[in-house]
Write a protein that holds these residues in place. Structure first.
Motif, short mmCIF file in Angstrom:
data_model
loop_
_atom_site.label_atom_id
_atom_site.label_comp_id
_atom_site.label_asym_id
_atom_site.label_seq_id
_atom_site.Cartn_x
_atom_site.Cartn_y
_atom_site.Cartn_z
N ALA A 29 0.83 -1.21 0.00
CA ALA A 29 0.00 0.00 0.00
C ALA A 29 0.86 1.26 0.00
O ALA A 29 0.59 2.22 -0.73
N LEU A 30 1.91 1.28 0.81
CA LEU A 30 2.78 2.45 0.86
C LEU A 30 3.56 2.61 -0.44
O LEU A 30 3.73 3.73 -0.93
N GLY A 31 4.01 1.51 -1.01
CA GLY A 31 4.71 1.57 -2.29
C GLY A 31 3.83 2.09 -3.41
O GLY A 31 4.25 2.91 -4.23
N GLU A 42 9.36 2.68 -3.60
CA GLU A 42 9.72 2.60 -2.19
C GLU A 42 11.24 2.55 -2.04
O GLU A 42 11.81 3.17 -1.13
N SER A 43 11.92 1.85 -2.95
CA SER A 43 13.38 1.79 -2.90
C SER A 43 13.99 3.17 -3.16
O SER A 43 14.95 3.56 -2.49
N ASP A 44 13.43 3.91 -4.12
CA ASP A 44 13.89 5.29 -4.36
C ASP A 44 13.76 6.10 -3.07
O ASP A 44 14.68 6.82 -2.69
N PHE A 45 12.60 5.98 -2.44
CA PHE A 45 12.33 6.75 -1.23
C PHE A 45 13.34 6.42 -0.14
O PHE A 45 13.87 7.32 0.53
N GLU A 46 13.63 5.13 0.05
CA GLU A 46 14.59 4.73 1.08
C GLU A 46 15.95 5.37 0.85
O GLU A 46 16.57 5.88 1.78
N ALA A 110 14.64 17.63 -4.20
CA ALA A 110 13.28 18.12 -4.46
C ALA A 110 12.28 16.98 -4.42
O ALA A 110 11.16 17.12 -3.89
N SER A 111 12.68 15.83 -4.94
CA SER A 111 11.80 14.67 -4.98
C SER A 111 11.46 14.17 -3.58
O SER A 111 10.30 13.91 -3.27
N ILE A 112 12.45 14.05 -2.71
CA ILE A 112 12.19 13.56 -1.35
C ILE A 112 11.41 14.60 -0.55
O ILE A 112 10.52 14.25 0.22
N ARG A 113 11.72 15.86 -0.75
CA ARG A 113 10.97 16.91 -0.04
C ARG A 113 9.51 16.94 -0.48
O ARG A 113 8.63 17.24 0.32
N SER A 114 9.26 16.63 -1.72
CA SER A 114 7.89 16.58 -2.22
C SER A 114 7.16 15.33 -1.74
O SER A 114 5.98 15.38 -1.38
N ALA A 115 7.85 14.19 -1.72
CA ALA A 115 7.22 12.91 -1.38
C ALA A 115 7.01 12.71 0.12
O ALA A 115 6.03 12.07 0.52
N THR A 118 3.47 13.59 2.04
CA THR A 118 2.36 12.72 1.63
C THR A 118 2.59 11.30 2.12
O THR A 118 1.65 10.63 2.58
N HIS A 119 3.83 10.84 2.05
CA HIS A 119 4.16 9.50 2.52
C HIS A 119 3.91 9.39 4.03
O HIS A 119 3.33 8.40 4.51
N ALA A 120 4.33 10.39 4.78
CA ALA A 120 4.12 10.38 6.23
C ALA A 120 2.63 10.38 6.56
O ALA A 120 2.19 9.68 7.48
#
Length: 159
Positions: A29-31, A42-46, A110-115, A118-120
């Motif tokens: 669900a999170l992925g 999810e791997s990108d995010f990690e 920018a990608s992690i700051r944007s994601a 919403t992910h949290a």
């Protein structure tokens, strides 16, 4: 003798199956949310989250691999894909040419700051909002106990 060799009683088997389903369904669900909301895996995010928290948004590849607890080949493939999309760069490490430094690019930051927000929010919705504060504390305590056991029993697998 049952399929578990009589090592787990019925309650333990049910607890394990529930944990296994929880882990898999929550990760799925999170992925999916990350992909839909931010266009990253999810791997990108990690990787992005680890680098965003590092000094100068950079980390030696071996340190990143240890933090993520990934195999060397998995990290190499992930870095290649993320480099192609401009999220990270690999730089030669002057102290040790065998282990490059991985650095977050402006696009990666920018990608992690944007994601992240919403992910949290999705993590809160799916996980923390389903639990009472006492359950969160009990889960934290149980997780720490299992991680401590893993460090004792399997030190290479759980740094």
């Amino acid at each position: 003798m049952d399929e578990w060799g009589n090592r787990l009683d019925e309650h333990e088997q049910e607890v394990w199956r529930t944990f296994h389903r929880l882990r898999n369904q929550l990760a799925l669900a999170l992925g999916q949310s990350l992909q839909q909301d931010s266009g990253i895996s999810e791997s990108d995010f990690e990787v992005l989250a680890a680098l965003a928290g590092a000094p100068d948004h950079a980390m030696r590849a071996r340190t990143l691999r240890a933090e993520l607890q990934w195999e060397k080949s998995r990290l190499a493939h992930q870095m290649r894909r993320m480099e192609q999309r401009g999220l990270v760069v690999r730089e030669e490490c002057l102290e040790d040419g065998r282990a490059p430094t991985v650095r977050l690019t402006d696009a990666g930051l920018a990608s992690i700051r944007s994601a992240a927000p919403t992910h949290a929010a999705r993590l809160r919705e799916l996980f923390f909002d389903a639990l009472t504060p006492a359950q969160v504390d009990a889960l934290h305590e149980a997780g720490r106990a299992v991680l401590a056991r893993l460090r004792q029993t399997c030190p290479a697998e759980a740094p």
